[in-house]
Each structure stands twice: as structure tokens, then as C-alpha cells.
Design a protein around this motif. Structure first.
Motif, PDB file in Angstrom:
ATOM      1  N   GLY A  38      10.858  45.455 -42.779  1.00 61.72           N
ATOM      2  CA  GLY A  38      10.511  46.561 -41.872  1.00 61.72           C
ATOM      3  C   GLY A  38       9.009  46.657 -41.647  1.00 61.72           C
ATOM      4  O   GLY A  38       8.542  46.796 -40.516  1.00 61.72           O
ATOM      5  N   LEU A  76      14.102  54.560 -48.957  1.00 57.63           N
ATOM      6  CA  LEU A  76      14.180  53.188 -49.483  1.00 57.63           C
ATOM      7  C   LEU A  76      13.671  53.102 -50.927  1.00 57.63           C
ATOM      8  O   LEU A  76      13.486  52.012 -51.462  1.00 57.63           O
ATOM      9  N   SER A  89       6.735  50.314 -39.309  1.00 59.40           N
ATOM     10  CA  SER A  89       8.133  49.876 -39.256  1.00 59.40           C
ATOM     11  C   SER A  89       8.922  50.650 -38.194  1.00 59.40           C
ATOM     12  O   SER A  89      10.070  50.323 -37.913  1.00 59.40           O
ATOM     13  N   TYR A 148      14.858  44.522 -49.138  1.00 53.04           N
ATOM     14  CA  TYR A 148      14.789  43.663 -47.935  1.00 53.04           C
ATOM     15  C   TYR A 148      14.386  44.496 -46.720  1.00 53.04           C
ATOM     16  O   TYR A 148      13.545  44.094 -45.929  1.00 53.04           O
ATOM     17  N   GLU A 149      15.007  45.659 -46.587  1.00 51.02           N
ATOM     18  CA  GLU A 149      14.721  46.486 -45.400  1.00 51.02           C
ATOM     19  C   GLU A 149      13.263  46.918 -45.365  1.00 51.02           C
ATOM     20  O   GLU A 149      12.620  46.906 -44.320  1.00 51.02           O
ATOM     21  N   TRP A 150      12.759  47.288 -46.535  1.00 50.11           N
ATOM     22  CA  TRP A 150      11.369  47.774 -46.600  1.00 50.11           C
ATOM     23  C   TRP A 150      10.388  46.645 -46.273  1.00 50.11           C
ATOM     24  O   TRP A 150       9.517  46.802 -45.401  1.00 50.11           O
ATOM     25  N   VAL A 159      19.243  45.838 -50.921  1.00 47.81           N
ATOM     26  CA  VAL A 159      19.180  45.920 -49.459  1.00 47.81           C
ATOM     27  C   VAL A 159      17.944  46.729 -49.058  1.00 47.81           C
ATOM     28  O   VAL A 159      17.236  46.389 -48.108  1.00 47.81           O
ATOM     29  N   SER A 160      17.636  47.779 -49.847  1.00 49.29           N
ATOM     30  CA  SER A 160      16.441  48.593 -49.538  1.00 49.29           C
ATOM     31  C   SER A 160      15.166  47.764 -49.646  1.00 49.29           C
ATOM     32  O   SER A 160      14.246  47.932 -48.848  1.00 49.29           O
TER      33      SER A 160
END
Ligand SMILES: NC(=O)c1ccc[n+]([C@@H]2O[C@H](COP(=O)([O-])OP(=O)(O)OC[C@H]3O[C@@H](n4cnc5c(N)ncnc54)[C@H](O)[C@@H]3O)[C@@H](O)[C@H]2O)c1
Length: 284
Positions: free
Chosen positions: A112, A206, A65, A107-109, A104-105
Motif C-alpha cells: 500500500g 493494519l 496509500s 502485505y497490504e501495508w 495479509v495486513s
């Protein structure tokens, strides 16, 4: 790409499951293999396993990522073996839940690793392959989720749709440039790996709270993925399909006809073609 022996492969997420099977398969063809992962312990074991099979292998810890980490992986690969020919952008993770409840974490993970990991892989490795001017192949691991849709896994589905779209763009671009570089997008069905325990590799920033704080749908779908993948096919099946696709220069590497995920893919394409509302066709 017909001649693999003596050439160099790199596999991200190579310390477990599908990636490890890919590394073994490419090694069995006589390729030198750089295995990369975020999990140092299983990475070391994988390198030992490859060496025990007579494969010249190196392990590189890299979080896909992160652009810099993938760039360094490309440098380390070229430093170790003098070039690179097959690049498997394979690392991936899963988190489930209702689209509006997933954090949100989450989704980001998921994006990513699954999507940005492939973006970084393409940005770091394709220029090297182009400069070499030798036959090469990019293998991006998507999923049958790239060709289907369903509830409770929105981040995962979208991350894999993105990998499919980017792979198609890359395929067209390399044709435009008349480069001797093939592209395959690997879309596995359910495979017996550790993806159901993907949380083991979440970076600290995350991380989630305790399981009890998770919404019930998140817990249910993640437990279902753990159970379903445990009953899945052997990862070696995907590695064999990948190898065939590299040698025969095939782009789509899909679950076989008759698999419920292939049926779901047909159903979705029919719905799109008829501009019908999406039916729920994914298994489970
Ligand atoms: N198992 C299935 O049923 C299935 C189905 C379709 C697609 N896939 C895809 O196959 C790929 C491989 O997954 P798997 O099923 O073998 O799972 P796995 O958990 O067994 O292996 C994934 C590997 O990726 C590594 N990884 C996780 N985060 C990383 C990061 N940030 N950077 C580098 N490496 C990281 C893990 O340490 C692990 O070794 C994934 O892209 C996954 O989405 C799996």
C-alpha cells in the motif's frame, strides 16, 4: 531538468530520513518545497528546519496509500505554489518474515505504501506536469532491493521490484509522448534512517498484535534491519545522487560499484542471463 531555482518540488515521506534529505537538497537549489508525510509532528519540525535554511516550504499531511489523499496533495501543491516540477514519490515502510507467514495486513501495508504510493503519485501528478508543458522530473524511491532478491523480506522486495518496473514503463511512455519530463528511480543501499521503526506509522486497521506473537524469523529480520540501517550511510548521500540524476537526466540511481548491494545486483542479473537458479547474494 537543468533549472531548478524558483521551481516547485514535492516530497512524500519527507519528514524523516531520505525524504527529509531530498527536501533539504532541493530547497538548497532554490526550489519551493511541499513536504508531505503521515507523521504530523516530524512534518512540522521538517518545515521549520527548511524555513530556517531559507527555503519556502509547506507541510501537507497525506497517506500515500490512499488515492484521494495524494490527489489532494497535488491540489494543495498547485494551490500553494502555482505548479509543480519535481515529484519525489519516496514514502516507504518495511515489514519482514517468511512469505507464507507474513500476514495479509503486512502485505497490504507494505504494498500500500511502497507500491500504491508511487502509483497514486504518478496518477495524480503526471497529468499536471504534462498539462504545464514545462520541464519536470519524477523521482521514485525504490531500493537496491528492486534489483536483487533474498529471503524474509518478500513483501518489501516485491514492492520495490514493482516500483522499478512502473518507473521504466513511465520513462518509455514519457519518451513516446516527447514530454519534457525526466524519470529517475532511486535505489539506495543501507542508509541511516528510521525505516527500522516503520511500524510507528502503521494505520490502526493494519496493526499487529504484540511482538511476542510474531514468528521468530519476523523478529530476527526486523531487528537485523534496525541494526544494519543504523550503520548505514548518511541520507544526504542519496539526496546528492538524486540531484545529479535530475540535472543530468539519469534514470538509474544505484549504489556505487563496490557496494555489496551493487555486487548482489550484478550477481542476480548474471543468474537471470544464464537462466541459473538464484544464488543468495544479498548482504546480511
Ligand atoms: N533506509 C534504507 O536503508 C533504505 C534503503 C533502500 C530504500 N529505502 C527507501 O527509502 C524511502 C524512505 O525511507 P527512509 O529509509 O528514509 O525511512 P524513514 O522511516 O526514515 O522515512 C520514511 C518516511 O515515510 C513516512 N511514511 C510512512 N508511511 C507513510 C504513508 N502511508 N504515507 C506517507 N508517508 C509515510 C514516514 O512517516 C517517514 O517520515 C522508502 O521508500 C524506503 O523503502 C530506504
Amino acid at each position: 531538468m537543468k533549472e531548478l531555482s524558483g521551481k516547485v518540488a514535492v516530497v512524500t515521506g519527507g519528514a524523516s530520513g531520505i525524504g527529509r534529505a531530498m527536501a533539504r537538497r532541493l530547497g538548497a537549489e532554490g526550489m519551493k518545497v511541499v513536504v508531505s508525510d503521515v507523521e504530523p509532528g516530524s512534518l512540522q519540525e521538517t518545515v521549520k528546519d527548511l524555513e530556517a535554511r531559507g527555503v519556502e516550504a509547506q507541510g501537507v499531511v497525506a497517506d500515500v496509500s490512499q488515492a484521494d489523499a495524494v490527489h489532494r496533495l497535488a491540489d494543495r501543491t498547485v494551490d500553494a505554489f502555482g505548479g509543480v516540477h519535481v515529484v519525489c514519490n519516496n514514502a516507504g515502510v518495511f515489514a519482514g518474515g517468511l512469505s507464507w507467514e507474513a500476514s495479509v495486513s503486512d502485505y497490504e501495508w507494505v504494498l500500500g505504501v511502497n507500491t500504491w504510493g508511487v502509483i497514486h503519485g504518478i496518477r495524480s501528478f503526471v497529468p499536471i506536469l504534462l498539462a504545464q508543458g514545462e520541464p519536470g522530473h519524477i523521482v521514485n524511491t525504490a531500493s537496491m532491493a528492486a534489483l536483487t532478491s533474498g529471503p524474509l523480506s518478500g513483501a518489501y522486495f516485491m514492492s520495490k521490484h514493482a516500483v522499478l518496473a512502473l518507473s521504466e514503463s513511465l520513462y518509455h511512455e514519457l519518451h513516446m509522448k516527447q514530454a519534457p519530463i525526466g524519470v529517475s528511480v532511486v535505489c539506495p543501499e543501507l542508509i541511516a534512517t528510521r525505516i527500522g521503526e516503520a511500524d510507528r506509522n502503521r494505520p490502526a486497521h493494519l496493526k499487529r498484535g504484540s511482538d511476542d506473537e510474531l514468528p521468530p524469523e519476523t523478529r530476527t529480520v526486523e531487528a537485523a534491519i534496525r541494526t544494519a540501517t543504523q550503520g548505514g550511510a548518511d541520507p544526504g548521500v542519496i539526496a546528492d545522487r538524486m540531484l545529479e540524476a535530475i540535472v543530468e537526466d539519469r534514470f538509474y540511481v544505484l549504489a556505487p560499484e563496490g557496494d555489496p548491494w551493487r555486487d548482489a545486483c550484478h550477481a542476480r542479473l548474471e543468474d537471470v542471463r544464464a537462466a541459473r537458479n538464484p544464488r543468495l547474494s544479498v548482504p546480511g
